[in-house]
Design an enzyme around this catalytic site. Sequence first.
Site, short mmCIF file in Angstrom:
data_model
loop_
_atom_site.label_atom_id
_atom_site.label_comp_id
_atom_site.label_asym_id
_atom_site.label_seq_id
_atom_site.Cartn_x
_atom_site.Cartn_y
_atom_site.Cartn_z
N ASN A 32 0.86 -1.17 0.00
CA ASN A 32 0.00 0.00 0.00
C ASN A 32 0.90 1.23 0.00
OD1 ASN A 32 -1.84 2.02 0.60
ND2 ASN A 32 -2.91 0.84 2.16
N ARG A 64 -2.55 -1.79 -3.59
CA ARG A 64 -3.58 -0.75 -3.63
C ARG A 64 -3.19 0.19 -4.78
NH1 ARG A 64 -4.19 4.29 0.43
NH2 ARG A 64 -6.06 5.18 -0.48
N HIS A 83 -10.82 6.44 -1.96
CA HIS A 83 -11.08 5.73 -0.69
C HIS A 83 -12.09 4.60 -0.89
CE1 HIS A 83 -10.04 9.67 1.65
NE2 HIS A 83 -8.98 8.88 1.63
N ARG A 135 -5.46 19.54 2.64
CA ARG A 135 -6.11 19.82 1.34
C ARG A 135 -7.33 20.70 1.54
NH1 ARG A 135 -6.67 13.69 -0.58
NH2 ARG A 135 -5.03 13.12 0.87
N ASP A 153 -3.13 18.15 11.98
CA ASP A 153 -3.63 17.08 12.85
C ASP A 153 -4.73 17.62 13.76
OD1 ASP A 153 -3.87 15.22 15.09
OD2 ASP A 153 -2.06 14.29 14.28
N GLU A 171 -8.23 -1.37 5.31
CA GLU A 171 -8.06 -1.42 3.85
C GLU A 171 -7.13 -2.55 3.43
OE1 GLU A 171 -7.10 2.76 4.29
OE2 GLU A 171 -8.11 3.15 2.39
P1 ADP Z 1 -4.55 8.72 6.56
O1 ADP Z 1 -5.59 9.44 5.74
O2 ADP Z 1 -3.18 9.25 6.37
O3 ADP Z 1 -4.66 7.20 6.50
P2 ADP Z 1 -5.59 8.42 9.27
O4 ADP Z 1 -6.83 7.71 8.89
O5 ADP Z 1 -4.58 7.69 10.06
O6 ADP Z 1 -4.89 9.13 8.05
O7 ADP Z 1 -6.03 9.72 10.10
C1 ADP Z 1 -5.06 10.60 10.57
C2 ADP Z 1 -5.74 11.72 11.31
O8 ADP Z 1 -6.60 11.20 12.33
C3 ADP Z 1 -4.74 12.57 12.08
O9 ADP Z 1 -4.27 13.59 11.28
C4 ADP Z 1 -5.56 13.11 13.22
O10 ADP Z 1 -6.07 14.37 12.84
C5 ADP Z 1 -6.72 12.16 13.36
N1 ADP Z 1 -6.71 11.49 14.65
C6 ADP Z 1 -6.07 10.38 15.02
N2 ADP Z 1 -6.31 10.08 16.32
C7 ADP Z 1 -7.14 11.05 16.78
C8 ADP Z 1 -7.77 11.32 18.04
N3 ADP Z 1 -7.59 10.53 19.09
N4 ADP Z 1 -8.57 12.41 18.12
C9 ADP Z 1 -8.76 13.20 17.05
N5 ADP Z 1 -8.20 13.00 15.85
C10 ADP Z 1 -7.40 11.95 15.72
#
Ligand code: ADP
Length: 409
Positions: free
Chosen positions: A7, A98, A186, A247, A289, A390
Site C-alpha cells: 500500500n 492498492r 477511498h 487539502r 492534525d 483497507e
Molecule cells: P490517513 O488518511 O493518512 O490514513 P488516518 O486515517 O490515520 O490518516 O487519520 C489521521 C488523522 O486522524 C490525524 O491527522 C488526526 O487528525 C486524526 N486522529 C487520530 N487520532 C485522533 C484522536 N484521538 N482524536 C482526534 N483526531 C485523531
Amino acid sequence: MKILVINAGSSSQKSCLYDLTDNHLSKHSIEPIWIADIDWTEAKHQGILTVKANGTITNDIINYDNYCQQISKILNTLIQGKTRVLKNFSEIDIVGHRIVYGGKDYSAATLITPDVKAAIASLIPLAPTHNSLNLQGIQAIEQILGKIPQVAVFDTAFHCHIPLKSAAYPIPYEWLEKGIRRYGFHGISHKYCAEKASQILNRPLTSLKLVTCHLGNGCSLAAIKNGISIDTTMGFTPLEGLMMGTRSGSIDPAILIHLIHKYDFTANQLNTMLNTKSGFQGISGISSDLRSIIQAVNEGNSRAQLAFDMYIHRLRLHLGAMLGSLGGLDTLVFTAGVGENSAIVREKTCEAFRFLGLKLDRKKNNNSPVNTDIATDDSTVRIIVIHTEEDLAIAQECWSIFNQKDLHL
Ligand code: ADP
C-alpha cells in the site's frame, strides 16, 4: 495462504503479510502476521522503517533511492532477523497492490497482466504521483519475487457505478470524453465499511441506504445504495469535496484564475497550496492534525477554532448533499483516524441532522466505540463507528481472485 499487501502512498508506504484460511474470508478483523511501515515525513531523503512481527518491533533508517531497493530492504525483514516470519519468499502465494487510480474501466480488483500494467501506466498523466509509484511497486515485486500472481485493487473501483449525472462536470463535453470526470477515492475503505456495517446491523447490504464518512488526513463521503456507491465527494482527484488535513477540498475555481492573473501563480504553486498548505493546516497555521487543532481551540486560539468550525460546516454540507443523492438514510458510518477517534466531530456532525430523527447516544459516543452502533435506541438512523481495514480488504480480494476456479495462474 500467504498474501503480501503493498500500500504505497506519497508520504508513507505500508506493507503487510496476511496468513488467511477459508474461515477468514467472511471475517472483518484479522491481524497481519508482519507489518512494515515507512514514514517519509521526517526528512525528504530518509525515512524510518518500522517492522512489527513475532511480538517485536524493529526500527531502521531507509534511504529514498531506488524504489526497487527500498521494497527489497523491506521484504528482507520477512526472511531475516527478529521479524522473520518466512523461510523464504517462495512461501508468498500472491501479492495485492492498492492502486489509487483505475479510471472508469476497472470496476473490480483484477489479476495484473501486461494489459493492466499498460492501463495503470496510461493513467499516470491523470495521477502522476500515485500511479507511477504503484507501477514501480508492481515492477519491483516482479524483480524481487519473480513470477508470482499480483492483483490490482483500485481505490476508484467501488465508485465506478456512480451515474454519469454525478460523475460528469458541467464543463464542455469534450473534456468528459477526454476522461475529465469524477472518479472518487477511498473506495476500498468505503466498500469495507459498508459490508462491515451490514454485518454489525445483521441486515443485508442490499437493503441499506448508507453514508460512509472516511475522515483521515484525506476525507471523503460515499452515498451507498443497495451496496453500490452512487455518489461521493472526491472527484477527478482526491482534492475535491471536504476540507481535509492539508487539502482545501472544493473551492470556487475562479480563485485559481484570480491567483494566476493577479499574482502570477504557476500550476506547481497552486498544486502545492491546495494539496499541502490548505485545510486544517492552512486555516489554523498550526497543524494538519485534528488533535493539535483541538488542543489549540482549548487554549483559546481563534484560527484553530475557525478551522474546526469550517471542517464541521463543510462536513455537514456534503453530508446533506449525499442525503440528496440517496433520497434517505438508514445508516451513517464514521471511519479512519478522525472518524474513529474524534467524539466531538461525530457529535457536531450528527447535531445538524437531529431534525431527521438521527440521534447520537452521547455516552456511547464518548466511550471510544469500535465497530459499534452509537445511535440511541429510538434513533431513526443507525450511527456506526467502524475501524477501517483497507489492507485486509485488499488481502480478501486477493484470496477471492486466487481461488476463482477458472483462474490459470
Ligand atoms: P490517513 O488518511 O493518512 O490514513 P488516518 O486515517 O490515520 O490518516 O487519520 C489521521 C488523522 O486522524 C490525524 O491527522 C488526526 O487528525 C486524526 N486522529 C487520530 N487520532 C485522533 C484522536 N484521538 N482524536 C482526534 N483526531 C485523531
